[in-house]
Design a protein around this motif. Structure first.
Motif, mmCIF file in Angstrom:
data_model
loop_
_atom_site.group_PDB
_atom_site.id
_atom_site.type_symbol
_atom_site.label_atom_id
_atom_site.label_comp_id
_atom_site.label_asym_id
_atom_site.label_seq_id
_atom_site.Cartn_x
_atom_site.Cartn_y
_atom_site.Cartn_z
ATOM 1 N N GLN A 146 39.509 0.649 -4.598
ATOM 2 C CA GLN A 146 38.420 0.313 -3.687
ATOM 3 C C GLN A 146 37.054 0.539 -4.324
ATOM 4 O OE1 GLN A 146 39.046 1.120 0.778
ATOM 5 N NE2 GLN A 146 40.210 2.739 -0.208
ATOM 6 N N LYS A 147 36.098 -0.296 -3.944
ATOM 7 C CA LYS A 147 34.729 -0.153 -4.449
ATOM 8 C C LYS A 147 33.923 0.744 -3.513
ATOM 9 C CE LYS A 147 34.710 -4.617 -6.799
ATOM 10 N NZ LYS A 147 34.052 -5.940 -6.933
ATOM 11 N N ILE A 148 34.285 2.024 -3.505
ATOM 12 C CA ILE A 148 33.588 3.021 -2.711
ATOM 13 C C ILE A 148 33.304 4.222 -3.600
ATOM 14 C CG2 ILE A 148 34.570 2.285 -0.504
ATOM 15 C CD1 ILE A 148 36.658 4.444 -0.769
ATOM 16 N N SER A 149 32.564 5.180 -3.081
ATOM 17 C CA SER A 149 32.201 6.344 -3.881
ATOM 18 C C SER A 149 33.433 7.207 -4.172
ATOM 19 C CB SER A 149 31.143 7.182 -3.154
ATOM 20 O OG SER A 149 31.700 7.751 -1.980
ATOM 21 N N ALA A 150 33.313 8.023 -5.235
ATOM 22 C CA ALA A 150 34.415 8.909 -5.616
ATOM 23 C C ALA A 150 34.716 9.910 -4.502
ATOM 24 C CB ALA A 150 34.061 9.638 -6.907
ATOM 25 N N THR A 151 33.685 10.324 -3.804
ATOM 26 C CA THR A 151 33.873 11.280 -2.710
ATOM 27 C C THR A 151 34.717 10.675 -1.592
ATOM 28 O OG1 THR A 151 31.734 12.293 -3.195
ATOM 29 C CG2 THR A 151 32.692 12.750 -1.032
ATOM 30 N N GLU A 152 34.396 9.429 -1.239
ATOM 31 C CA GLU A 152 35.155 8.763 -0.176
ATOM 32 C C GLU A 152 36.602 8.536 -0.598
ATOM 33 O OE1 GLU A 152 32.261 5.917 2.327
ATOM 34 O OE2 GLU A 152 32.219 5.523 0.179
ATOM 35 N N LYS A 153 36.792 8.161 -1.872
ATOM 36 C CA LYS A 153 38.154 7.961 -2.370
ATOM 37 C C LYS A 153 38.952 9.252 -2.263
ATOM 38 C CE LYS A 153 37.340 4.249 -5.741
ATOM 39 N NZ LYS A 153 37.445 3.848 -7.164
ATOM 40 N N THR A 154 38.311 10.367 -2.668
ATOM 41 C CA THR A 154 38.986 11.666 -2.634
ATOM 42 C C THR A 154 39.379 12.041 -1.215
ATOM 43 O OG1 THR A 154 37.795 12.419 -4.597
ATOM 44 C CG2 THR A 154 38.725 14.115 -3.164
ATOM 45 N N GLN A 155 38.460 11.820 -0.274
ATOM 46 C CA GLN A 155 38.738 12.151 1.128
ATOM 47 C C GLN A 155 39.900 11.318 1.671
ATOM 48 O OE1 GLN A 155 34.950 11.473 3.012
ATOM 49 N NE2 GLN A 155 34.140 13.493 2.460
ATOM 50 N N GLN A 156 39.888 10.030 1.378
ATOM 51 C CA GLN A 156 40.952 9.151 1.865
ATOM 52 C C GLN A 156 42.298 9.517 1.253
ATOM 53 O OE1 GLN A 156 40.226 4.958 1.618
ATOM 54 N NE2 GLN A 156 38.160 5.101 2.486
ATOM 55 N N ALA A 157 42.278 9.804 -0.067
ATOM 56 C CA ALA A 157 43.520 10.130 -0.762
ATOM 57 C C ALA A 157 44.132 11.428 -0.241
ATOM 58 C CB ALA A 157 43.270 10.228 -2.269
ATOM 59 N N LYS A 158 43.308 12.455 -0.059
ATOM 60 C CA LYS A 158 43.816 13.739 0.428
ATOM 61 C C LYS A 158 44.352 13.605 1.849
ATOM 62 C CE LYS A 158 41.161 16.966 -2.423
ATOM 63 N NZ LYS A 158 40.197 18.072 -2.447
ATOM 64 N N LYS A 159 43.655 12.822 2.659
ATOM 65 C CA LYS A 159 44.102 12.622 4.035
ATOM 66 C C LYS A 159 45.444 11.908 4.058
ATOM 67 C CE LYS A 159 42.562 10.676 8.462
ATOM 68 N NZ LYS A 159 41.475 9.918 9.155
ATOM 69 N N TYR A 160 45.608 10.889 3.193
ATOM 70 C CA TYR A 160 46.870 10.156 3.149
ATOM 71 C C TYR A 160 47.979 11.016 2.570
ATOM 72 C CZ TYR A 160 50.411 6.690 2.090
ATOM 73 O OH TYR A 160 51.603 6.014 2.012
ATOM 74 N N TYR A 161 47.640 11.840 1.570
ATOM 75 C CA TYR A 161 48.642 12.682 0.911
ATOM 76 C C TYR A 161 49.305 13.637 1.900
ATOM 77 C CZ TYR A 161 50.795 15.715 -2.592
ATOM 78 O OH TYR A 161 51.696 16.429 -3.335
ATOM 79 N N GLN A 162 48.526 14.111 2.861
ATOM 80 C CA GLN A 162 49.073 15.035 3.853
ATOM 81 C C GLN A 162 50.143 14.367 4.718
ATOM 82 O OE1 GLN A 162 48.425 18.231 3.905
ATOM 83 N NE2 GLN A 162 46.914 18.084 2.259
ATOM 84 N N LYS A 163 50.081 13.002 4.806
ATOM 85 C CA LYS A 163 51.031 12.279 5.657
ATOM 86 C C LYS A 163 52.294 11.868 4.902
ATOM 87 C CE LYS A 163 47.238 10.197 8.332
ATOM 88 N NZ LYS A 163 46.613 8.922 8.736
ATOM 89 N N ILE A 164 52.263 11.993 3.564
ATOM 90 C CA ILE A 164 53.403 11.537 2.763
ATOM 91 C C ILE A 164 54.614 12.419 3.019
ATOM 92 C CG2 ILE A 164 54.262 11.207 0.407
ATOM 93 C CD1 ILE A 164 51.473 10.547 -0.471
ATOM 94 N N ASP A 165 55.772 11.800 3.074
ATOM 95 C CA ASP A 165 57.028 12.516 3.295
ATOM 96 C C ASP A 165 57.243 13.557 2.200
ATOM 97 O OD1 ASP A 165 60.020 13.009 3.150
ATOM 98 O OD2 ASP A 165 59.905 11.740 4.930
ATOM 99 N N ASN A 166 57.712 14.735 2.594
ATOM 100 C CA ASN A 166 57.931 15.819 1.631
ATOM 101 C C ASN A 166 58.923 15.438 0.535
ATOM 102 O OD1 ASN A 166 56.206 17.878 2.694
ATOM 103 N ND2 ASN A 166 57.620 18.079 4.416
ATOM 104 N N ALA A 167 59.799 14.481 0.835
ATOM 105 C CA ALA A 167 60.815 14.089 -0.141
ATOM 106 C C ALA A 167 60.222 13.392 -1.352
ATOM 107 C CB ALA A 167 61.848 13.176 0.521
#
Length: 241
Positions: free
Chosen positions: A31-52
């Motif tokens: 995505q063409k967004i700031s590094a901060t926004e990318k980090t926030q989105q990635a961490k938020k999504y990572y929390q939803k990923i299945d533990n497996a």
């Protein structure tokens, strides 16, 4: 359903979730967004990923590329409670899920008899000429050559070209005498795409609203398409009132 089949289904489900997670993280990374926004989105999504799949190397590598931080694997490990599966009760459901997953896998090569190719029978000589009608889209490009398609047996509102088949392998072609105004305009604007088939006589004008074939073109059959062997000569003019 045996334990082996259940294990196979679980592994297929895990791989499917892994593929979805990789796609989502790659989308965030691109995505063409700031590094901060990318980090926030990635961490938020990572929390939803299945533990497996959360600690898969490819997932951790993508998270590192996005956030610049190395994730502590132990930090996100949570105990997974396992419960015995009542096989008889859920067998129908698991069978259905397993079957749906297997249908998404590439089909295994099977030994089959070669398909029966229908040999076209020669058309009786008294059936010619055969007239077909083509629209502006009925062309086929192959390598550096352009061909006409077979066309339709009846004229329709968007018919622009007419092919008169004179034998199994030969035909002539011309422009349709009654081209509807909107399709005439489309043909006029797309002239550069039909230099393989038509030679324009004179200088077209924006006031022209009619096209006339001065000399029919010639075609020969090549597989399922018609190849132009001689261009048709056409002229644009203004229809007399």
């Amino acid at each position: 359903m045996t334990e082996q089949e259940i294990a196979k289904y679980k592994e297929q489900l895990r791989l499917r979730k892994l593929g979805v997670a990789i796609y989502e993280l790659q989308t965030i990374l691109g995505q063409k967004i700031s590094a901060t926004e990318k980090t926030q989105q990635a961490k938020k999504y990572y929390q939803k990923i299945d533990n497996a799949i959360k600690n898969e190397e490819v997932i951790l590598d993508l998270m590192h590329k996005i956030t610049g931080e190395k994730i502590n694997v132990e930090e996100y490990k949570t105990p997974v409670k396992t419960q015995p599966i009542p096989i008889r009760k859920n067998q129908a459901i698991l069978d259905e899920l397993l079957q749906s997953e297997e249908t998404k896998q590439p089909p295994k090569p099977q030994t089959q008899n070669p398909p029966i190719t229908e040999i076209p029978q020669p058309i009786a000589s008294n059936s010619f000429p055969i007239t077909t009608y083509l629209s502006i889209r009925d062309i086929h490009k192959e390598d550096d050559e352009t061909f006409f398609k077979k066309g339709r047996n009846k004229a329709v509102s968007n018919s622009i070209f007419v092919i008169h088949q004179t034998s199994n392998t030969e035909a002539t072609f011309e422009t349709c005498k009654e081209i509807k105004t909107n399709f005439f305009n489309s043909f006029y604007r797309s002239l550069s795409g039909f230099v393989f088939a038509f030679e324009v006589v004179g200088s077209p004008s924006f006031e022209d609203d009619k096209v006339e074939t001065l000399e029919k073109g010639k075609l020969t059959k090549k597989n399922d398409y018609w190849k132009v062997t001689q261009k048709a000569k056409i002229q644009f003019k203004k229809e007399e009132e």
